[in-house]
Design a protein around this motif. Structure first.
Motif, short mmCIF file in Angstrom:
data_model
loop_
_atom_site.label_atom_id
_atom_site.label_comp_id
_atom_site.label_asym_id
_atom_site.label_seq_id
_atom_site.Cartn_x
_atom_site.Cartn_y
_atom_site.Cartn_z
N ALA A 5 0.89 -1.05 0.20
CA ALA A 5 -0.04 -0.20 -0.06
C ALA A 5 0.83 1.37 -0.06
O ALA A 5 0.40 2.19 -0.64
N ALA A 6 2.05 1.37 0.73
CA ALA A 6 2.82 2.39 0.72
C ALA A 6 3.49 2.69 -0.65
O ALA A 6 3.55 3.71 -0.94
N ALA A 7 3.68 1.45 -1.20
CA ALA A 7 4.49 1.84 -2.67
C ALA A 7 3.66 2.49 -3.67
O ALA A 7 4.16 2.75 -4.58
N ALA A 8 2.17 2.13 -3.46
CA ALA A 8 1.36 2.66 -4.53
C ALA A 8 1.02 4.37 -4.40
O ALA A 8 0.62 4.69 -5.18
N LEU A 9 1.54 4.70 -3.22
CA LEU A 9 1.60 6.18 -2.92
C LEU A 9 2.73 6.75 -3.41
O LEU A 9 3.74 6.30 -2.85
N THR A 10 2.78 7.98 -4.20
CA THR A 10 4.09 8.23 -4.71
C THR A 10 3.65 9.95 -4.86
O THR A 10 2.67 10.38 -5.15
N ALA A 11 4.65 10.79 -4.76
CA ALA A 11 4.65 12.07 -5.00
C ALA A 11 4.80 12.34 -6.68
O ALA A 11 5.60 11.67 -7.29
N CYS A 12 4.18 13.60 -6.89
CA CYS A 12 4.37 14.08 -8.44
C CYS A 12 4.83 15.48 -8.21
O CYS A 12 3.84 16.23 -8.13
N PRO A 13 6.03 15.79 -8.11
CA PRO A 13 6.64 17.26 -7.64
C PRO A 13 6.33 18.34 -8.78
O PRO A 13 6.27 19.51 -8.63
N GLY A 73 -1.52 22.89 -7.99
CA GLY A 73 -0.43 24.20 -7.51
C GLY A 73 -0.97 24.49 -6.10
O GLY A 73 0.29 25.18 -5.53
N ARG A 74 -1.67 24.01 -5.39
CA ARG A 74 -2.03 24.31 -4.06
C ARG A 74 -0.92 23.51 -3.23
O ARG A 74 -1.08 23.95 -1.88
N GLY A 75 -0.40 22.46 -3.42
CA GLY A 75 0.49 21.67 -2.53
C GLY A 75 1.26 20.61 -3.07
O GLY A 75 1.00 20.40 -4.31
N PRO A 76 1.69 19.53 -2.13
CA PRO A 76 2.28 18.67 -2.64
C PRO A 76 1.27 17.69 -3.12
O PRO A 76 0.05 17.42 -2.79
N ILE A 77 1.55 16.94 -4.31
CA ILE A 77 0.51 15.99 -5.05
C ILE A 77 0.99 14.50 -4.77
O ILE A 77 2.05 14.11 -4.65
N VAL A 78 -0.32 13.97 -4.34
CA VAL A 78 -0.03 12.42 -3.94
C VAL A 78 -0.81 11.58 -5.25
O VAL A 78 -1.97 11.89 -5.46
N VAL A 79 -0.08 10.54 -5.56
CA VAL A 79 -0.76 9.86 -6.62
C VAL A 79 -0.91 8.48 -6.21
O VAL A 79 0.19 7.87 -5.43
N ARG A 80 -2.05 7.98 -6.22
CA ARG A 80 -2.27 6.43 -5.77
C ARG A 80 -2.70 5.69 -7.05
O ARG A 80 -3.89 5.67 -7.24
N ARG A 81 -1.83 4.86 -7.51
CA ARG A 81 -2.24 4.28 -8.55
C ARG A 81 -3.06 2.89 -8.35
O ARG A 81 -2.93 2.28 -7.43
N ILE A 82 -4.01 2.76 -9.37
CA ILE A 82 -4.96 1.74 -9.29
C ILE A 82 -5.03 0.71 -10.20
O ILE A 82 -5.81 -0.23 -10.27
N GLY A 83 -4.28 0.98 -11.45
CA GLY A 83 -4.40 0.31 -12.46
C GLY A 83 -3.94 0.87 -14.02
O GLY A 83 -3.10 2.14 -13.54
N VAL A 84 -4.43 0.21 -14.92
CA VAL A 84 -3.88 0.93 -16.28
C VAL A 84 -5.06 0.88 -17.06
O VAL A 84 -5.61 -0.09 -17.21
N ASP A 85 -5.26 1.81 -18.09
CA ASP A 85 -6.44 1.99 -18.96
C ASP A 85 -6.03 1.28 -20.32
O ASP A 85 -4.94 0.79 -20.39
N ARG A 86 -6.99 1.29 -21.01
CA ARG A 86 -6.54 0.61 -22.41
C ARG A 86 -5.75 1.31 -23.38
O ARG A 86 -5.26 0.82 -24.34
N TYR A 87 -5.41 2.48 -22.95
CA TYR A 87 -4.41 3.34 -23.79
C TYR A 87 -2.86 3.10 -23.09
O TYR A 87 -2.01 3.99 -23.40
N GLY A 88 -2.82 2.51 -22.23
CA GLY A 88 -1.65 2.28 -21.39
C GLY A 88 -1.45 3.31 -20.53
O GLY A 88 -0.22 3.43 -19.93
N ARG A 89 -2.30 4.08 -20.07
CA ARG A 89 -2.05 5.24 -19.06
C ARG A 89 -2.07 4.53 -17.49
O ARG A 89 -2.94 3.90 -17.61
N THR A 90 -1.43 4.92 -16.65
CA THR A 90 -1.78 4.76 -15.30
C THR A 90 -3.16 5.44 -14.94
O THR A 90 -3.47 6.48 -15.18
N LEU A 91 -4.16 4.55 -14.38
CA LEU A 91 -5.25 5.12 -13.57
C LEU A 91 -4.93 5.26 -12.10
O LEU A 91 -4.34 4.63 -11.64
#
Length: 115
Positions: A5-13, A73-91
């Motif tokens: 679960a911790a690995a799924a959360l990352t920052a996007c600076p 732009g309001r603060g630190p961004i956190v990304v919680r990955r949950i999958g991949v869509d049909r175009y190869g983008r991270t959901l």
């Protein structure tokens, strides 16, 4: 918290905002999960011969993109990955200061919940 679960959360600076529901974190394309924002004029989904029509309200699409830029732009961004869509983008669920970006856009009437 479990390690996976911790690995799924990352920052996007330093995100690059493509449109109201897609950003880039470095080379990774991230589609904000559970929402749909209007397309921008460059979208192939809005071409007259497109087999897959998008939500082609260009003024609202620009407003959604601009609102997402300001929101991120309001603060630190956190990304919680949950999958991949049909175009190869991270959901992913994307949040700033604990506030979900998708929910923010829906509340502003700049996106709708994905069905």
């Amino acid at each position: 918290m479990p390690l996976f679960a911790a690995a799924a959360l990352t920052a996007c600076p330093a995100p690059a905002v493509h449109d109201g529901d897609t950003i880039r974190c470095g080379e990774e394309r991230i589609r904000i999960s559970d929402i749909d924002a209007p397309e921008l004029p460059s979208s192939p989904k809005c071409a007259p011969d497109s087999y897959r029509r998008g939500w082609c309200d260009f003024a609202l699409g620009r407003a959604a993109r601009n609102a997402l830029v300001a929101f991120l732009g309001r603060g630190p961004i956190v990304v919680r990955r949950i999958g991949v869509d049909r175009y190869g983008r991270t959901l992913a669920l994307v949040s700033v200061n604990g506030v979900d970006a998708g929910e923010f856009l829906v509340q502003q009437h700049l996106a709708r919940r994905w069905r």
